[in-house]
Scaffold this active site. Structure first.
Site, PDB file in Angstrom:
ATOM      1  N   LYS A  22       0.840  -1.208   0.000  1.00 48.44           N
ATOM      2  CA  LYS A  22       0.000   0.000   0.000  1.00 48.44           C
ATOM      3  C   LYS A  22       0.872   1.254   0.000  1.00 48.44           C
ATOM      4  CE  LYS A  22      -1.732   1.554   4.081  1.00 48.44           C
ATOM      5  NZ  LYS A  22      -1.497   2.971   4.434  1.00 48.44           N
ATOM      6  N   ARG A  94      -4.085  10.854   4.394  1.00 45.63           N
ATOM      7  CA  ARG A  94      -2.926  11.730   4.524  1.00 45.63           C
ATOM      8  C   ARG A  94      -1.949  11.623   3.361  1.00 45.63           C
ATOM      9  NH1 ARG A  94      -1.408  14.567   8.500  1.00 45.63           N
ATOM     10  NH2 ARG A  94       0.637  14.414   7.560  1.00 45.63           N
ATOM     11  N   ARG A 123       0.816  14.601  13.015  1.00 38.88           N
ATOM     12  CA  ARG A 123       1.412  14.419  11.695  1.00 38.88           C
ATOM     13  C   ARG A 123       1.514  15.711  10.877  1.00 38.88           C
ATOM     14  NH1 ARG A 123      -1.017   8.855   9.385  1.00 38.88           N
ATOM     15  NH2 ARG A 123       0.929   8.787   8.233  1.00 38.88           N
ATOM     16  N   ASP A 309       4.214   0.273  12.055  1.00 37.29           N
ATOM     17  CA  ASP A 309       3.011  -0.308  11.450  1.00 37.29           C
ATOM     18  C   ASP A 309       2.790  -1.779  11.844  1.00 37.29           C
ATOM     19  OD1 ASP A 309       2.573   2.125  10.266  1.00 37.29           O
ATOM     20  OD2 ASP A 309       3.311   1.546   8.290  1.00 37.29           O
ATOM     21  N   ILE A 331       7.476   6.558  17.023  1.00 36.56           N
ATOM     22  CA  ILE A 331       7.201   7.281  15.768  1.00 36.56           C
ATOM     23  C   ILE A 331       5.957   8.163  15.888  1.00 36.56           C
ATOM     24  CG2 ILE A 331       6.837   7.058  13.254  1.00 36.56           C
ATOM     25  CD1 ILE A 331       9.560   5.955  14.169  1.00 36.56           C
ATOM     26  N   ARG A 401      -8.840  -0.144   4.067  1.00 39.20           N
ATOM     27  CA  ARG A 401      -7.882   0.832   3.518  1.00 39.20           C
ATOM     28  C   ARG A 401      -6.556   0.143   3.210  1.00 39.20           C
ATOM     29  NH1 ARG A 401      -6.940   5.953   6.955  1.00 39.20           N
ATOM     30  NH2 ARG A 401      -5.549   6.144   5.192  1.00 39.20           N
TER      31      ARG A 401
HETATM   32  N1  EPU Z   1       6.618  14.276  10.967  1.00 39.92           N
HETATM   33  C1  EPU Z   1       6.744  15.613  11.299  1.00 39.92           C
HETATM   34  N2  EPU Z   1       6.800  16.533  10.278  1.00 39.92           N
HETATM   35  C2  EPU Z   1       6.731  16.149   8.960  1.00 39.92           C
HETATM   36  C3  EPU Z   1       6.615  14.778   8.631  1.00 39.92           C
HETATM   37  C4  EPU Z   1       6.549  13.857   9.672  1.00 39.92           C
HETATM   38  O1  EPU Z   1       6.806  15.969  12.486  1.00 39.92           O
HETATM   39  O2  EPU Z   1       6.797  17.032   8.092  1.00 39.92           O
HETATM   40  C5  EPU Z   1       6.524  13.268  12.062  1.00 39.92           C
HETATM   41  C6  EPU Z   1       5.140  12.602  12.059  1.00 39.92           C
HETATM   42  O3  EPU Z   1       4.188  13.380  12.757  1.00 39.92           O
HETATM   43  C7  EPU Z   1       5.426  11.273  12.718  1.00 39.92           C
HETATM   44  C8  EPU Z   1       6.860  10.955  12.250  1.00 39.92           C
HETATM   45  O4  EPU Z   1       7.419  12.206  11.817  1.00 39.92           O
HETATM   46  O5  EPU Z   1       5.397  11.400  14.116  1.00 39.92           O
HETATM   47  C9  EPU Z   1       6.939   9.944  11.121  1.00 39.92           C
HETATM   48  O6  EPU Z   1       6.256  10.403   9.985  1.00 39.92           O
HETATM   49  P1  EPU Z   1       6.619  10.008   8.499  1.00 39.92           P
HETATM   50  O7  EPU Z   1       6.605  11.243   7.691  1.00 39.92           O
HETATM   51  O8  EPU Z   1       7.843   9.145   8.488  1.00 39.92           O
HETATM   52  O9  EPU Z   1       5.384   9.110   8.129  1.00 39.92           O
HETATM   53  P2  EPU Z   1       4.384   9.273   6.896  1.00 39.92           P
HETATM   54  O10 EPU Z   1       5.135   9.448   5.644  1.00 39.92           O
HETATM   55  O11 EPU Z   1       3.330  10.255   7.242  1.00 39.92           O
HETATM   56  C10 EPU Z   1       4.402   6.712   6.373  1.00 39.92           C
HETATM   57  C11 EPU Z   1       3.373   5.637   6.207  1.00 39.92           C
HETATM   58  C12 EPU Z   1       2.780   5.288   7.574  1.00 39.92           C
HETATM   59  C13 EPU Z   1       3.921   4.823   8.472  1.00 39.92           C
HETATM   60  C14 EPU Z   1       4.989   5.907   8.563  1.00 39.92           C
HETATM   61  C15 EPU Z   1       6.210   5.516   9.382  1.00 39.92           C
HETATM   62  C16 EPU Z   1       2.544   6.053   3.995  1.00 39.92           C
HETATM   63  C17 EPU Z   1       1.411   6.440   3.118  1.00 39.92           C
HETATM   64  N3  EPU Z   1       2.330   6.087   5.308  1.00 39.92           N
HETATM   65  O12 EPU Z   1       3.715   7.840   6.904  1.00 39.92           O
HETATM   66  O13 EPU Z   1       1.872   4.214   7.371  1.00 39.92           O
HETATM   67  O14 EPU Z   1       3.435   4.527   9.757  1.00 39.92           O
HETATM   68  O15 EPU Z   1       5.442   6.260   7.224  1.00 39.92           O
HETATM   69  O16 EPU Z   1       6.801   4.374   8.871  1.00 39.92           O
HETATM   70  O17 EPU Z   1       3.596   5.677   3.501  1.00 39.92           O
HETATM   71  C18 EPU Z   1       0.050   2.803   7.831  1.00 39.92           C
HETATM   72  O18 EPU Z   1       0.263   2.246   6.739  1.00 39.92           O
HETATM   73  O19 EPU Z   1      -0.741   2.321   8.686  1.00 39.92           O
HETATM   74  C19 EPU Z   1       0.753   4.054   8.139  1.00 39.92           C
HETATM   75  C20 EPU Z   1       0.346   4.893   9.091  1.00 39.92           C
END
Ligand code: EPU
Length: 423
Positions: A22, A94, A123, A309, A331, A401
């Protein structure tokens, strides 16, 4: 609304086919915005999040044809495109924020709704926007939308130091940098397999990227990207989820398409918990060594550490382990919503901030439960496999999802599980 009903106690035996990831597909799809030529994804998962991304990309002007029951997605974004990503779609998911980098790279401007918080944490998007600003974009927040504009209509290469290895920010900046003028270096980049998969696809489209899979990614901008066909990498989270299934209720399951390198930190913990994982020609085979797993401590970290995850699913397993385990969620600030639901099934869990202490019990009891996010939902299904009696998992839309046909996949290996259509 549909619910899933699980009757616990059946041993599981057989094979489960693991789908494409995904979280890889959700970043590969927006890459279509970087090229006027078609991008074809094979091994795409059949999920409602993919349908949402399809809807978003179509609203921006992409043509998307779904073939082979959704496993193949042919995307083409030629001619005029709309550069506004509407709140009504973005708020649903998101990952919609992954259109920001590509739109800005292609058109020099974009208006993308801020997605808002979600059940697992606030986030924010500051790491994405700070990086794009370093590349010469000015970004303003107006009426809940990010209004982004590249100086002179084109992003330029920059050295960007991430304060945290954000997955989404690495993806957005990497995509933006493919068409920027000059070289972009991302320091403290995320190293997740989905990043490597995106870089591989972008290279097939003609991008010049090095260092993906390490903490420093270098992208040399090019004038245009072309067509490509790319197979989506195996979903390591779906893989880890189904690898846990026979630990709950005994038996042996082979996860087809599973790869050790995608789940090595998870497999280390399984080994310590008394679970055997062996590589086969077609994937990974999993079997519990004793009658009950053993307690292990787990801390979530960016890849290659233990994935957030899989934390909920692991917690559900540790509820049945011999001994006391400590789980630390590093995280997301609010990712223990499954704990009170597991407690309703008889688990012994004490949550203090980002730390959960789980004291294993000999058995769980079925109950009606509900979860507010995807991974939490599936952890309750896993718990239901071991529980005495019937577990009814409500709010199944979260599950849909990220897990395709969960009841069919688990049913085929012997679980007593069915979907009950809601009104
Ligand atoms: N963060 C910030 N500022 C930013 C970006 C992130 O503070 O600009 C913080 C977030 O709030 C969080 C941490 O950094 O506390 C990690 O966020 P990250 O950006 O790495 O995650 P993401 O890209 O929003 C993806 C996956 C998530 C997965 C995380 C961590 C996708 C679509 N989503 O999210 O997947 O948990 O990386 O590995 O790729 C899921 O599939 O259930 C899911 C939540």
């Amino acid at each position: 609304m549909d619910s899933i009903v699980v009757k616990g106690g059946s041993e599981l035996r057989g094979q489960i086919h693991i789908a494409g990831a995904k979280n890889a597909a959700l970043t590969l799809m927006p890459a279509t915005l970087l090229s006027e030529e078609p991008l074809t994804l094979t091994n795409a998962p059949r999920l409602s999040d993919i349908a949402t991304m399809t809807q978003l990309l179509q609203s921006l002007g992409a043509e998307i044809t779904s073939m082979q029951d959704g496993k193949v997605q042919v995307m083409s974004t030629h001619g005029e495109i709309n550069t506004t990503a509407d709140y009504e779609i973005v708020r649903k998911m998101r990952a919609s924020n992954l259109v920001l980098g590509p739109l800005l790279a292609r058109e020099g401007h974009a208006i993308v709704s801020l997605p808002g918080g979600c059940a697992i944490g606030a986030r924010p998007m500051d790491i994405h926007t700070d990086g794009l600003e370093k590349m010469g974009a000015s970004i303003e927040l107006k009426d809940g939308y990010l209004h982004a504009k590249a100086a002179g209509g084109k992003l330029k290469g920059a050295v960007i130091d991430f304060p945290f290895a954000s997955v989404g920010a690495t993806e957005n900046i990497m995509m933006a940098a493919t068409l920027a003028k000059g070289t972009t270096v991302i320091n403290n980049a995320a190293r997740e397999p989905e990043i490597v998969d995106l870089a591989t696809c972008l290279r097939s489209m003609g991008a010049q990227i090095e260092g993906d899979g390490t903490s420093t990614i270098t992208v040399q901008g090019v004038d245009r990207l072309g067509a490509a066909t790319h197979p989506v990498v195996t979903d390591r989270i779906e893989l880890g989820t189904y690898m846990l299934a026979p630990v709950f209720c005994g038996g042996e399951v082979e996860c087809l398409g599973g790869r050790m390198d995608l789940v090595s930190s998870f497999v280390e913990k399984l080994d310590a918990a008394g679970v055997d994982v062996t590589e086969t020609k077609a994937g990974l085979k999993v079997k519990r060594r004793g009658d009950r797993p053993k307690a292990v401590d787990v801390t979530t970290e960016p890849f290659p550490g233990f994935p957030t995850d899989l934390q909920a699913q692991m917690m559900a397993m540790l509820c049945l382990a011999e001994g006391t385990s400590v789980l630390e969620e590093k995280i997301f600030e609010n990712r223990f919503m499954h704990a009170p639901e597991l407690v309703r099934m008889g688990a012994d869990i004490d949550v203090q901030g980002g730390t959960a202490t789980v004291t294993g019990v000999a058995g769980l009891k079925g109950a009606p439960v509900m979860a507010t996010d995807l991974r939490a939902s599936v952890s309750l299904i896993l718990a239901g496999l071991a529980a005495e009696g019937e577990t009814v998992v409500n709010r199944v839309y979260h599950l849909d999802r990220g897990y395709e046909h969960v009841e069919e996949k688990l049913g085929a290996v012997g679980a007593k599980i069915e979907r009950v259509q809601g009104s």
